[in-house]
Design an enzyme around this catalytic site. Structure first.
Site, PDB file in Angstrom:
ATOM      1  N   ALA A 165      25.918   5.085 -17.204  1.00  0.00           N
ATOM      2  CA  ALA A 165      25.924   6.527 -16.956  1.00  0.00           C
ATOM      3  C   ALA A 165      26.726   6.759 -15.683  1.00  0.00           C
ATOM      4  O   ALA A 165      26.682   5.936 -14.745  1.00  0.00           O
ATOM      5  CB  ALA A 165      24.499   7.045 -16.789  1.00  0.00           C
ATOM      6  N   ALA A 225      21.734   6.111 -29.450  1.00  0.00           N
ATOM      7  CA  ALA A 225      21.197   6.121 -28.076  1.00  0.00           C
ATOM      8  C   ALA A 225      21.506   7.455 -27.403  1.00  0.00           C
ATOM      9  O   ALA A 225      20.629   8.089 -26.809  1.00  0.00           O
ATOM     10  CB  ALA A 225      21.797   4.963 -27.276  1.00  0.00           C
ATOM     11  N   GLY A 275      25.348  18.083 -19.567  1.00  0.00           N
ATOM     12  CA  GLY A 275      26.805  18.112 -19.659  1.00  0.00           C
ATOM     13  C   GLY A 275      27.291  16.683 -19.786  1.00  0.00           C
ATOM     14  O   GLY A 275      26.548  15.797 -20.207  1.00  0.00           O
ATOM     15  N   CYS A 278      29.908  12.789 -23.012  1.00  0.00           N
ATOM     16  CA  CYS A 278      29.400  12.013 -24.150  1.00  0.00           C
ATOM     17  C   CYS A 278      28.412  12.733 -25.054  1.00  0.00           C
ATOM     18  O   CYS A 278      28.577  12.732 -26.275  1.00  0.00           O
ATOM     19  CB  CYS A 278      28.755  10.733 -23.642  1.00  0.00           C
ATOM     20  SG  CYS A 278      29.940   9.620 -22.891  1.00  0.00           S
TER      21      CYS A 278
HETATM   22  P1  NAD Z   1      38.682   8.844 -19.878  1.00  0.00           P
HETATM   23  O1  NAD Z   1      39.314  10.030 -20.450  1.00  0.00           O
HETATM   24  O2  NAD Z   1      38.144   8.868 -18.483  1.00  0.00           O
HETATM   25  O3  NAD Z   1      39.695   7.593 -19.952  1.00  0.00           O
HETATM   26  C1  NAD Z   1      40.431   7.265 -21.086  1.00  0.00           C
HETATM   27  C2  NAD Z   1      41.825   6.844 -20.655  1.00  0.00           C
HETATM   28  O4  NAD Z   1      42.517   6.322 -21.787  1.00  0.00           O
HETATM   29  C3  NAD Z   1      42.689   7.976 -20.104  1.00  0.00           C
HETATM   30  O5  NAD Z   1      43.080   7.678 -18.774  1.00  0.00           O
HETATM   31  C4  NAD Z   1      43.894   8.028 -21.061  1.00  0.00           C
HETATM   32  O6  NAD Z   1      45.121   8.323 -20.412  1.00  0.00           O
HETATM   33  C5  NAD Z   1      43.895   6.628 -21.625  1.00  0.00           C
HETATM   34  N1  NAD Z   1      44.593   6.514 -22.912  1.00  0.00           N
HETATM   35  C6  NAD Z   1      44.462   7.296 -24.012  1.00  0.00           C
HETATM   36  N2  NAD Z   1      45.249   6.841 -25.003  1.00  0.00           N
HETATM   37  C7  NAD Z   1      45.900   5.764 -24.532  1.00  0.00           C
HETATM   38  C8  NAD Z   1      46.843   4.863 -25.091  1.00  0.00           C
HETATM   39  N3  NAD Z   1      47.251   4.972 -26.368  1.00  0.00           N
HETATM   40  N4  NAD Z   1      47.317   3.865 -24.315  1.00  0.00           N
HETATM   41  C9  NAD Z   1      46.901   3.727 -23.036  1.00  0.00           C
HETATM   42  N5  NAD Z   1      45.997   4.552 -22.449  1.00  0.00           N
HETATM   43  C10 NAD Z   1      45.490   5.549 -23.197  1.00  0.00           C
HETATM   44  O7  NAD Z   1      37.499   8.441 -20.890  1.00  0.00           O
HETATM   45  P2  NAD Z   1      36.153   7.651 -20.554  1.00  0.00           P
HETATM   46  O8  NAD Z   1      35.139   8.587 -19.991  1.00  0.00           O
HETATM   47  O9  NAD Z   1      36.489   6.397 -19.826  1.00  0.00           O
HETATM   48  O10 NAD Z   1      35.656   7.294 -22.022  1.00  0.00           O
HETATM   49  C11 NAD Z   1      36.298   6.312 -22.803  1.00  0.00           C
HETATM   50  C12 NAD Z   1      35.433   5.993 -24.009  1.00  0.00           C
HETATM   51  O11 NAD Z   1      34.180   5.455 -23.571  1.00  0.00           O
HETATM   52  C13 NAD Z   1      35.074   7.204 -24.872  1.00  0.00           C
HETATM   53  O12 NAD Z   1      35.039   6.795 -26.213  1.00  0.00           O
HETATM   54  C14 NAD Z   1      33.677   7.565 -24.399  1.00  0.00           C
HETATM   55  O13 NAD Z   1      32.931   8.197 -25.414  1.00  0.00           O
HETATM   56  C15 NAD Z   1      33.096   6.213 -24.092  1.00  0.00           C
HETATM   57  N6  NAD Z   1      32.022   6.219 -23.079  1.00  0.00           N
HETATM   58  C16 NAD Z   1      32.116   6.991 -21.954  1.00  0.00           C
HETATM   59  C17 NAD Z   1      31.115   6.952 -20.992  1.00  0.00           C
HETATM   60  C18 NAD Z   1      31.192   7.789 -19.748  1.00  0.00           C
HETATM   61  O14 NAD Z   1      30.205   7.843 -19.030  1.00  0.00           O
HETATM   62  N7  NAD Z   1      32.291   8.426 -19.439  1.00  0.00           N
HETATM   63  C19 NAD Z   1      30.031   6.079 -21.156  1.00  0.00           C
HETATM   64  C20 NAD Z   1      29.980   5.296 -22.305  1.00  0.00           C
HETATM   65  C21 NAD Z   1      30.970   5.368 -23.257  1.00  0.00           C
HETATM   66  C1  UDX Z   2      25.313   9.363 -20.839  1.00  0.00           C
HETATM   67  C2  UDX Z   2      24.329   8.239 -21.214  1.00  0.00           C
HETATM   68  O1  UDX Z   2      23.170   8.303 -20.369  1.00  0.00           O
HETATM   69  C3  UDX Z   2      24.997   6.898 -21.074  1.00  0.00           C
HETATM   70  O2  UDX Z   2      24.116   5.854 -21.486  1.00  0.00           O
HETATM   71  C4  UDX Z   2      26.245   6.898 -21.935  1.00  0.00           C
HETATM   72  O3  UDX Z   2      26.870   5.647 -21.806  1.00  0.00           O
HETATM   73  C5  UDX Z   2      27.181   8.033 -21.546  1.00  0.00           C
HETATM   74  O4  UDX Z   2      26.480   9.282 -21.628  1.00  0.00           O
HETATM   75  P1  UDX Z   2      26.221  10.375 -18.552  1.00  0.00           P
HETATM   76  O5  UDX Z   2      26.677  11.498 -19.414  1.00  0.00           O
HETATM   77  O6  UDX Z   2      27.187   9.741 -17.637  1.00  0.00           O
HETATM   78  O7  UDX Z   2      25.631   9.198 -19.465  1.00  0.00           O
HETATM   79  O8  UDX Z   2      24.986  10.879 -17.653  1.00  0.00           O
HETATM   80  P2  UDX Z   2      23.431  11.097 -17.955  1.00  0.00           P
HETATM   81  O9  UDX Z   2      22.687  10.581 -16.801  1.00  0.00           O
HETATM   82  O10 UDX Z   2      23.013  10.620 -19.275  1.00  0.00           O
HETATM   83  O11 UDX Z   2      23.303  12.691 -17.906  1.00  0.00           O
HETATM   84  C6  UDX Z   2      23.854  13.506 -18.920  1.00  0.00           C
HETATM   85  C7  UDX Z   2      23.483  14.943 -18.670  1.00  0.00           C
HETATM   86  O12 UDX Z   2      22.095  15.172 -18.902  1.00  0.00           O
HETATM   87  C8  UDX Z   2      23.742  15.405 -17.236  1.00  0.00           C
HETATM   88  O13 UDX Z   2      24.278  16.698 -17.231  1.00  0.00           O
HETATM   89  C9  UDX Z   2      22.372  15.385 -16.610  1.00  0.00           C
HETATM   90  O14 UDX Z   2      22.250  16.266 -15.536  1.00  0.00           O
HETATM   91  C10 UDX Z   2      21.523  15.821 -17.794  1.00  0.00           C
HETATM   92  N1  UDX Z   2      20.113  15.392 -17.680  1.00  0.00           N
HETATM   93  C11 UDX Z   2      19.789  14.086 -17.683  1.00  0.00           C
HETATM   94  C12 UDX Z   2      19.117  16.368 -17.598  1.00  0.00           C
HETATM   95  O15 UDX Z   2      19.393  17.564 -17.596  1.00  0.00           O
HETATM   96  N2  UDX Z   2      17.813  15.960 -17.496  1.00  0.00           N
HETATM   97  C13 UDX Z   2      17.456  14.645 -17.491  1.00  0.00           C
HETATM   98  O16 UDX Z   2      16.250  14.364 -17.394  1.00  0.00           O
HETATM   99  C14 UDX Z   2      18.469  13.679 -17.576  1.00  0.00           C
END
Ligand code: NAD
Ligand code: UDX
Length: 466
Positions: A165, A225, A275, A278
Site C-alpha cells: 500500500a 483482495a 481513493g 487501485c
Molecule cells: P504508475 O502509473 O505509477 O507506473 C507505471 C509506469 O509504467 C509509468 O511510469 C509508465 O510510463 C510506464 N509504462 C507504461 N507503458 C510502458 C511501456 N510500454 N514501456 C515502458 N514503460 C511503460 O503505476 P503503478 O501505480 O506503479 O501501478 C502499476 C501496476 O501495479 C498497476 O497494474 C497497478 O494496478 C498495480 N498495483 C499498484 C499498486 C499501487 O499502490 N500503486 C499496488 C499494487 C498493484
Molecule cells: C491498496 C491496497 O491496500 C494494497 O494492498 C494494493 O496493493 C493497492 O491498493 P493503497 O490504495 O495504496 O493500497 O492504500 P490503502 O491503504 O489500501 O487505502 C486506500 C484508500 O482507502 C485510501 O483512500 C484510504 O484513505 C482509504 N481507507 C483505508 C479508508 O478510508 N479507511 C480505512 O480504514 C482504510
C-alpha cells in the site's frame, strides 16, 4: 535456475519501490528498471533524493544504498529486456476510457505493448512476471503474443501480484504478509520458473509466507483482495451515515466490531471515501469480468461498493453546503490534504478531487494545502474531470504552500487527508483568522472534537451525529 539479471518495465509506484527492495536484498542480481517516460527516469536518477518521482517514507535511504550498485534506471527498454533472465511487467493498467468496456474494464494496451516488445527483443528463454494487477486469464493473452510474435525462444509466464500500500510500501515490501506466485504448475518448466522467483523472495521472506498457486488463482486473488479491502471501507462508511442519524458514534462501533477476531480491527476507519489508483479500478474490472460471464448478481454485489463510495464523497460535500446555510457561493473553503491518503504524493482517485469539483459547481472558492502534492498536480486533477475550463479552475481554486495562509479568512476547513501534521497545528491561531462561525468538516476523523469545540469551532465528523 539462478536469476542474475532482472528487467522491470514500469518505473512507477510499484516498479520503483519493489525493485529497490529486491536490489537491496539480492546484491547478486543486477536490476534495471525501464520506462518510456524519460522525465520519470531522470527523476529516479536525480542526485537530490528529495526529487525522486514518488514520495514514500524510507525509500530514499534504500535508493541511496542500491542505485548504481545493482539497481539502475534507464529508458533503454530493449537493451534491458535483452540482458534480463527475468522480466517484470509493472506498467499501469487503468480503467478503459474508450470502446467496449469503457469505464469498467482494465485497459491492457500497455501490457500488450510490453509483451510485443519482449517478443521482438528476446533471443534467449525468459521468465515474464506479471507484477501489474491484471484481469484473470491475462497470462494466456501474454503467452499467445509472446509465442506468436517471438523469435522461437521459450517464455514462462508467472503472476506475482503486488500487495504493497502506498505510504507504507517499504515496510510492506520488507515484511509482506505473503508473497503470491502463480505459474504453470502442470509442467516441469513452469515449476522451474516458479522456483526461480521463490528463490529471489526467500532472500528475505520466510518460505512459509511464499504461496504458490496456479496462474488464474494468483491473478484473481489480487482483484479479490482489493475488492474485500474496499468493501470494508464502504461497509463502515455505510454505517457512518446511520450513526449520524441515530447518535451512535462510528469510532465506537468500529472498535466494538473490530475486537471480534473474526472481523479484525484493521480497515475500519470511516472516511470521506476511499481513493487511490487501485480500489475503484480493480472492482470495476471485477464487475466487468463477472458481467462478461453473465454473472449479473455477482457483478451487482461488487458494484455497490463503488456506488457507496461515490455516495460518501457526495454526501460529504452536500453536508458542507447545507451546513453553510445552503450557499457556498463566493465563500472560501480550505482543504487540508489533497493526496488520497497520508504519506504519499499520489492523488489518483483522491476523494478531495470529487469534493472540490462538487463545491466548485456551487461557486465556492477553494484554497488547498497538502504537504507533498505540488500545485500543478492539483490543477491537472481538476482539469482532467473536464467539468469547467482550466482557467475557471485556476481562478476559483488556489494552492498554498503555507497551511496558515490557506486557512486565513475561510468560512470552513475541510480535512481530506489524514496527514499527522494537521493534528499539531495552532488551531487557536487558525480560529482567530477565520470568518465566524468557523466550521471544520473532518473527513478523516483526525482532529479532537472536544478541543476544537472549546476553541469555538463548529466541528463535523464523519459518523458522529451533532
Ligand atoms: P504508475 O502509473 O505509477 O507506473 C507505471 C509506469 O509504467 C509509468 O511510469 C509508465 O510510463 C510506464 N509504462 C507504461 N507503458 C510502458 C511501456 N510500454 N514501456 C515502458 N514503460 C511503460 O503505476 P503503478 O501505480 O506503479 O501501478 C502499476 C501496476 O501495479 C498497476 O497494474 C497497478 O494496478 C498495480 N498495483 C499498484 C499498486 C499501487 O499502490 N500503486 C499496488 C499494487 C498493484
Ligand atoms: C491498496 C491496497 O491496500 C494494497 O494492498 C494494493 O496493493 C493497492 O491498493 P493503497 O490504495 O495504496 O493500497 O492504500 P490503502 O491503504 O489500501 O487505502 C486506500 C484508500 O482507502 C485510501 O483512500 C484510504 O484513505 C482509504 N481507507 C483505508 C479508508 O478510508 N479507511 C480505512 O480504514 C482504510
Amino acid at each position: 535456475m539462478k536469476i542474475k539479471t532482472i528487467c522491470c518495465i514500469g518505473a512507477g509506484y510499484v516498479g520503483g519501490p519493489t525493485m529497490s527492495i529486491i536490489a537491496q536484498k539480492c546484491p547478486h542480481i543486477k536490476i534495471t528498471v525501464v520506462d518510456v517516460n524519460a522525465s520519470r527516469i531522470a527523476a529516479w536518477n536525480d542526485n537530490n533524493l528529495n526529487r525522486l518521482p514518488i514520495f514514500e517514507p524510507e525509500l530514499n535511504d534504500v535508493v541511496k544504498e542500491v542505485r548504481g550498485r545493482n539497481l539502475f534506471f534507464s529508458t533503454d527498454v530493449g537493451k534491458a529486456i535483452d540482458e534480463a533472465d527475468m522480466i517484470f511487467i509493472s506498467v499501469n493498467t487503468p480503467t478503459k476510457t474508450y470502446g467496449k468496456g469503457k469505464g469498467m474494464a482494465a485497459d491492457l494496451k500497455y501490457i500488450e505493448l510490453c509483451a510485443r516488445q519482449i517478443a521482438k527483443v528476446a533471443k534467449q528463454n525468459k521468465i515474464v512476471v506479471e507484477k501489474s494487477t491484471l484481469p484473470v486469464r491475462t497470462a494466456s493473452a501474454i503467452k499467445s503474443i509472446l509465442d506468436n510474435t517471438g523469435n522461437g525462444v521459450q517464455f514462462q509466464i508467472l503472476s506475482n501480484p503486488e500487495f504493497l500500500a502506498e505510504g507504507t510500501a517499504v515496510q510492506n515490501l520488507l515484511k509482506p504478509d505473503r508473497v503470491l506466485i502463480g505459474g504453470d504448475t502442470s509442467t516441469n518448466e513452469g515449476e522451474v520458473a516458479i522456483q526461480a522467483l521463490v528463490e529471489i523472495y526467500s532472500n528475505w521472506v520466510p518460505k512459509k509466507q511464499i504461496l504458490t498457486t496456479n496462474v488464474w488463482s494468483s491473478e484473481l486473488s489480487k482483484l479479490t483482495a482489493n475488492a474485500f479491502l474496499a468493501q470494508r471501507v464502504s461497509s463502515i462508511n455505510a454505517m457512518s451515515e446511520i450513526c449520524e442519524k441515530t447518535g451512535a458514534d462510528i469510532k465506537e462501533v468500529s472498535k466494538a466490531i473490530g475486537m471480534d477476531s473474526r472481523i479484525g480491527s484493521k480497515f475500519l476507519n470511516a472516511s470521506v471515501g476511499f481513493g487511490g489508483s487501485c480500489f475503484q479500478k480493480d472492482i470495476l474490472n471485477l464487475v466487468y469480468i463477472a458481467r462478461s460471464y453473465g454473472l449479473n448478481e455477482v457483478a451487482d454485489y461488487w458494484e455497490q461498493v463503488v456506488i457507496m463510495n461515490e455516495h460518501q464523497k457526495n454526501r460529504f460535500s452536500d453536508n458542507i453546503v447545507s451546513t453553510l446555510y445552503n450557499t457556498v457561493s463566493g465563500k472560501k473553503i480550505t482543504f487540508l490534504g489533497w493526496a488520497f491518503k497520508k504519506d504519499t504524493n499520489d492523488t489518483r482517485e483522491s476523494a478531495a478531487i470529487k469534493v472540490a469539483d462538487n463545491l466548485l459547481n456551487e461557486q465556492a472558492r477553494i484554497s488547498v494545502y497538502d504537504p507533498k502534492v505540488p500545485k500543478e498536480k492539483v490543477y491537472t486533477d481538476l482539469d482532467y474531470l473536464n467539468t469547467r475550463s482550466s482557467s475557471e479552475n485556476k481562478s476559483l481554486l488556489t494552492v498554498n504552500k503555507d497551511p496558515y495562509e490557506a486557512c486565513k479568512n475561510s468560512h470552513a476547513i475541510s480535512i481530506l487527508t489524514e496527514w499527522d501534521e494537521f493534528k499539531s497545528y495552532d488551531w487557536e491561531g487558525i480560529y482567530k483568522n477565520m470568518q465566524k462561525p468557523a466550521f471544520i468538516f473532518d473527513g478523516r476523523g483526525l482532529l479532537n472534537k472536544g478541543e476544537l469545540e472549546k476553541i469555538g469551532f463548529i466541528y463535523y465528523n464523519i459518523g458522529t451525529g451533532n
